[in-house]
Design a protein around this motif. Sequence first.
Motif, PDB file in Angstrom:
ATOM      1  N   MET A 224       0.733  -1.010  -0.102  1.00 39.77           N
ATOM      2  CA  MET A 224      -0.207   0.124   0.032  1.00 39.77           C
ATOM      3  C   MET A 224       0.767   1.212   0.160  1.00 39.77           C
ATOM      4  SD  MET A 224      -3.179  -0.692   2.591  1.00 39.77           S
ATOM      5  CE  MET A 224      -3.892   0.949   1.890  1.00 39.77           C
ATOM      6  N   ASN A 225       1.984   0.980  -0.154  1.00 37.97           N
ATOM      7  CA  ASN A 225       3.026   2.038  -0.005  1.00 37.97           C
ATOM      8  C   ASN A 225       2.679   3.203  -1.038  1.00 37.97           C
ATOM      9  OD1 ASN A 225       5.220   3.866   0.769  1.00 37.97           O
ATOM     10  ND2 ASN A 225       6.244   2.821  -1.054  1.00 37.97           N
ATOM     11  N   HIS A 226       2.377   3.054  -2.034  1.00 39.08           N
ATOM     12  CA  HIS A 226       2.230   4.148  -3.221  1.00 39.08           C
ATOM     13  C   HIS A 226       0.743   4.778  -2.956  1.00 39.08           C
ATOM     14  CE1 HIS A 226       5.828   3.265  -5.502  1.00 39.08           C
ATOM     15  NE2 HIS A 226       5.337   1.774  -5.401  1.00 39.08           N
ATOM     16  N   ILE A 227      -0.073   4.026  -2.738  1.00 36.05           N
ATOM     17  CA  ILE A 227      -1.598   4.584  -2.273  1.00 36.05           C
ATOM     18  C   ILE A 227      -1.058   5.507  -1.045  1.00 36.05           C
ATOM     19  CG2 ILE A 227      -3.695   4.008  -1.468  1.00 36.05           C
ATOM     20  CD1 ILE A 227      -3.496   1.327  -2.949  1.00 36.05           C
ATOM     21  N   LEU A 228      -0.548   5.161  -0.154  1.00 31.86           N
ATOM     22  CA  LEU A 228      -0.573   5.931   0.996  1.00 31.86           C
ATOM     23  C   LEU A 228       0.218   7.114   1.013  1.00 31.86           C
ATOM     24  CD1 LEU A 228      -0.061   3.049   3.954  1.00 31.86           C
ATOM     25  CD2 LEU A 228      -2.037   4.115   3.437  1.00 31.86           C
ATOM     26  N   ALA A 229       1.193   7.137  -0.122  1.00 32.99           N
ATOM     27  CA  ALA A 229       2.124   8.222  -0.331  1.00 32.99           C
ATOM     28  C   ALA A 229       1.217   9.309  -0.862  1.00 32.99           C
ATOM     29  CB  ALA A 229       3.460   7.596  -0.932  1.00 32.99           C
ATOM     30  N   ARG A 230       0.423   9.061  -1.932  1.00 34.14           N
ATOM     31  CA  ARG A 230      -0.529   9.805  -2.526  1.00 34.14           C
ATOM     32  C   ARG A 230      -1.379  10.679  -1.766  1.00 34.14           C
ATOM     33  NH1 ARG A 230      -2.926   7.076  -7.799  1.00 34.14           N
ATOM     34  NH2 ARG A 230      -3.828   9.119  -7.730  1.00 34.14           N
ATOM     35  N   LEU A 260      -5.643   1.100   7.590  1.00 35.44           N
ATOM     36  CA  LEU A 260      -4.265   2.122   7.269  1.00 35.44           C
ATOM     37  C   LEU A 260      -4.677   3.218   6.453  1.00 35.44           C
ATOM     38  CD1 LEU A 260      -1.841  -0.720   5.813  1.00 35.44           C
ATOM     39  CD2 LEU A 260      -1.373   1.338   7.697  1.00 35.44           C
ATOM     40  N   LEU A 261      -5.641   3.178   5.622  1.00 34.84           N
ATOM     41  CA  LEU A 261      -5.877   4.411   5.028  1.00 34.84           C
ATOM     42  C   LEU A 261      -6.708   5.606   6.071  1.00 34.84           C
ATOM     43  CD1 LEU A 261      -7.808   3.014   2.104  1.00 34.84           C
ATOM     44  CD2 LEU A 261      -5.608   4.447   1.853  1.00 34.84           C
ATOM     45  N   ASN A 262      -7.495   5.091   7.038  1.00 34.15           N
ATOM     46  CA  ASN A 262      -7.984   5.883   7.812  1.00 34.15           C
ATOM     47  C   ASN A 262      -6.833   6.367   8.936  1.00 34.15           C
ATOM     48  OD1 ASN A 262     -10.899   6.237   7.764  1.00 34.15           O
ATOM     49  ND2 ASN A 262     -10.987   3.763   8.428  1.00 34.15           N
ATOM     50  N   LEU A 263      -5.962   5.631   9.412  1.00 34.02           N
ATOM     51  CA  LEU A 263      -5.005   6.046  10.274  1.00 34.02           C
ATOM     52  C   LEU A 263      -4.058   6.957   9.643  1.00 34.02           C
ATOM     53  CD1 LEU A 263      -4.077   2.731  12.186  1.00 34.02           C
ATOM     54  CD2 LEU A 263      -5.662   4.699  12.783  1.00 34.02           C
ATOM     55  N   ASN A 266      -5.761  10.395   9.297  1.00 31.00           N
ATOM     56  CA  ASN A 266      -5.642  11.126  10.310  1.00 31.00           C
ATOM     57  C   ASN A 266      -4.425  11.856  10.977  1.00 31.00           C
ATOM     58  OD1 ASN A 266      -8.421  10.670  10.801  1.00 31.00           O
ATOM     59  ND2 ASN A 266      -8.250   8.833  12.291  1.00 31.00           N
ATOM     60  N   ALA A 267      -3.361  10.956  10.624  1.00 36.39           N
ATOM     61  CA  ALA A 267      -2.132  11.623  10.857  1.00 36.39           C
ATOM     62  C   ALA A 267      -1.756  12.733   9.863  1.00 36.39           C
ATOM     63  CB  ALA A 267      -0.853  10.451  10.632  1.00 36.39           C
ATOM     64  N   ARG A 268      -2.066  12.710   8.593  1.00 33.81           N
ATOM     65  CA  ARG A 268      -2.027  13.810   7.800  1.00 33.81           C
ATOM     66  C   ARG A 268      -2.379  15.063   8.348  1.00 33.81           C
ATOM     67  NH1 ARG A 268      -5.337  13.408   2.628  1.00 33.81           N
ATOM     68  NH2 ARG A 268      -6.991  13.913   4.306  1.00 33.81           N
ATOM     69  N   ASP A 269      -3.850  14.845   8.637  1.00 30.12           N
ATOM     70  CA  ASP A 269      -4.635  15.929   9.064  1.00 30.12           C
ATOM     71  C   ASP A 269      -4.092  16.447  10.417  1.00 30.12           C
ATOM     72  OD1 ASP A 269      -6.394  15.506   6.828  1.00 30.12           O
ATOM     73  OD2 ASP A 269      -7.830  14.486   8.013  1.00 30.12           O
ATOM     74  N   ALA A 270      -3.496  15.890  11.279  1.00 33.38           N
ATOM     75  CA  ALA A 270      -2.711  16.323  12.449  1.00 33.38           C
ATOM     76  C   ALA A 270      -1.488  17.023  12.115  1.00 33.38           C
ATOM     77  CB  ALA A 270      -2.639  15.065  13.441  1.00 33.38           C
ATOM     78  N   MET A 271      -1.165  16.923  10.933  1.00 30.63           N
ATOM     79  CA  MET A 271       0.211  17.769  10.610  1.00 30.63           C
ATOM     80  C   MET A 271      -0.024  18.901   9.568  1.00 30.63           C
ATOM     81  SD  MET A 271       2.870  14.587  10.776  1.00 30.63           S
ATOM     82  CE  MET A 271       1.926  13.597   9.486  1.00 30.63           C
ATOM     83  N   PRO A 272      -0.541  19.746   9.872  1.00 27.76           N
ATOM     84  CA  PRO A 272      -0.979  20.808   8.756  1.00 27.76           C
ATOM     85  C   PRO A 272       0.172  21.757   8.212  1.00 27.76           C
ATOM     86  CG  PRO A 272      -1.742  21.512  10.678  1.00 27.76           C
ATOM     87  CD  PRO A 272      -1.381  20.368  10.975  1.00 27.76           C
ATOM     88  N   GLN A 273       1.450  21.485   8.911  1.00 24.77           N
ATOM     89  CA  GLN A 273       2.485  22.163   8.615  1.00 24.77           C
ATOM     90  C   GLN A 273       3.495  21.244   8.068  1.00 24.77           C
ATOM     91  OE1 GLN A 273       2.476  25.532   8.745  1.00 24.77           O
ATOM     92  NE2 GLN A 273       0.259  25.357   9.449  1.00 24.77           N
ATOM     93  N   GLY A 274       3.087  19.935   8.123  1.00 23.33           N
ATOM     94  CA  GLY A 274       4.207  18.851   7.725  1.00 23.33           C
ATOM     95  C   GLY A 274       4.591  18.084   8.660  1.00 23.33           C
TER      96      GLY A 274
END
Length: 522
Positions: A224-230, A260-263, A266-274
């Motif tokens: 799922m690496n490529h899907i998650l990276a996108r 995995l997609l959900n987690l 959520n992680a992405r949304d918790a890091m608006p500044q990267g």
Amino acid sequence: MKTALNVLIVEDSPHDAELFVRELRRGGFDPKWQRVDNSPDLIAALQRKVDVVLSDYTMPHFDGLSALKICRELSPDVPYIFVSGTMGEERAVESLQNGATDYVLKDRLIRLLPAVRRALREIDERAARKSVEEQFAQAQKMEVVGRLAGSVAHDFNNILTVILGYTQSVLAQVGLDHPAHNHAQEVTHAAKHGVELTRQLLSFSRKQPFKPGVLNLGKVVVEMNHILARLLDEDVELKIVEGKDLRPVEADAGYISQILLNLVVNARDAMPQGGKVLIETSNARFDKRQPPDLFDPPLAGAYVVLTVRDTGMGMSDEVKAHLFEPFFTTKSKGEGTGLGLATCQKMVTQCGGHIDVQSKINHGTTVRVCLPQSNQKLSEPAACVAAGPPPRGTETLLLVEDEPSVRRLATDVLKALGYKVLSASDGEEGLNAAQTYPDGPIHLAIADVVMPRMGGKDMAAWLKATFPEMKILYTSGYTDDAIVRHGDLDAGVEFLAKPYLPDTLARKVREILDRKTTNQNK
């Protein structure tokens, strides 16, 4: 060890108050107490934690009934026990009618301890009863929400079937350089996102079939690496660490992907500044003696652990307390459904696993999913769907579908492939069409399971009694209908879940028609 007790004594006599406290100590309590003898002090004292109130009935500048009224207004659940030397039977009855818990005569202080113990026990019983009632109310609410989620998902799957079907038709008719091609691709992507949301709803409402296989969790994550990276922004770094010699787990690969997609979202949304997202897989063993490592440990045993760690803003204790509640979200309106973690928890539980979260404000979040290790052999990968144009045919088909747009789509698709199609909007209409059709046998009936007047399964039973050679294909936007039991179809039943693509429908129809006739689909 003595039991701590916060006691408020409404009494004008310091000596009598000391007698009350001495009696409590004799009975095994460690009282932290305060004495008041007027209304302002009583009101101030009730702002602090109070386990029990002991009150005289008659005082020079204050009276017990007035004190009782104040207590019932400010602390209605705190036990209030009168301890008086001047209280007659009529006053005692009056005090109980006004909300007092009990009364004890000062010359019989031996009754104080039993009265206090009984009052505290009743408080505990009421709290336990209230907790059970709240849990029952929550369970009822969840049942209603689950039913609603399943119904919404069923209707939404019908809509998605039409959207995906016609966009696939458009893509097949226009070239890559046609302006409509990109537009149709975007519609397809949006519809597939809708499919994922529908799967969340079905999983949350326990209407998604559970199809476990024996998996290597690390391989699933790496694939799922490529899907998650996108999913991540350019300023978010993703690192995947696959554990060595991972033991197999029994789980649904689709569930793992959804978790995995959900987690990761959520992680992405918790890091608006990267920031950074680290996904790790590892073997682990837990036992009851193992000290907690900042996590809530699962039951003792051997597990494969999936850990998703981010460097985001973290969560407060208040947010963590509601983390797995359906529809709870800290995201802005329109940015999240609040189903993600609730769905993850249900999926993990259904796989026999355990999920917990560690998070601190400004120190990121770590989610740990523990799945029991399996001794079974890894499942064989599913065969790839055949490429090329969809197969054609000339047989006669009976299509019974109550949703008009889905019925039109399926009819158009099958007729374009050479089939003769009779269509009906419910089971009764389908029976009538079959019984009055004059031009030879109907080879296959395609029936939605849930329809008004007569559902697909009842209709199929009548058809098989009259036309035993007719084959049956069930379709549904639900997946827990009468034909689905514990995530598996009844033996011999052919089923196509919505939303389906035209190619998928065509291949499924051809597959069933080409199969030798047996006593299937009874």
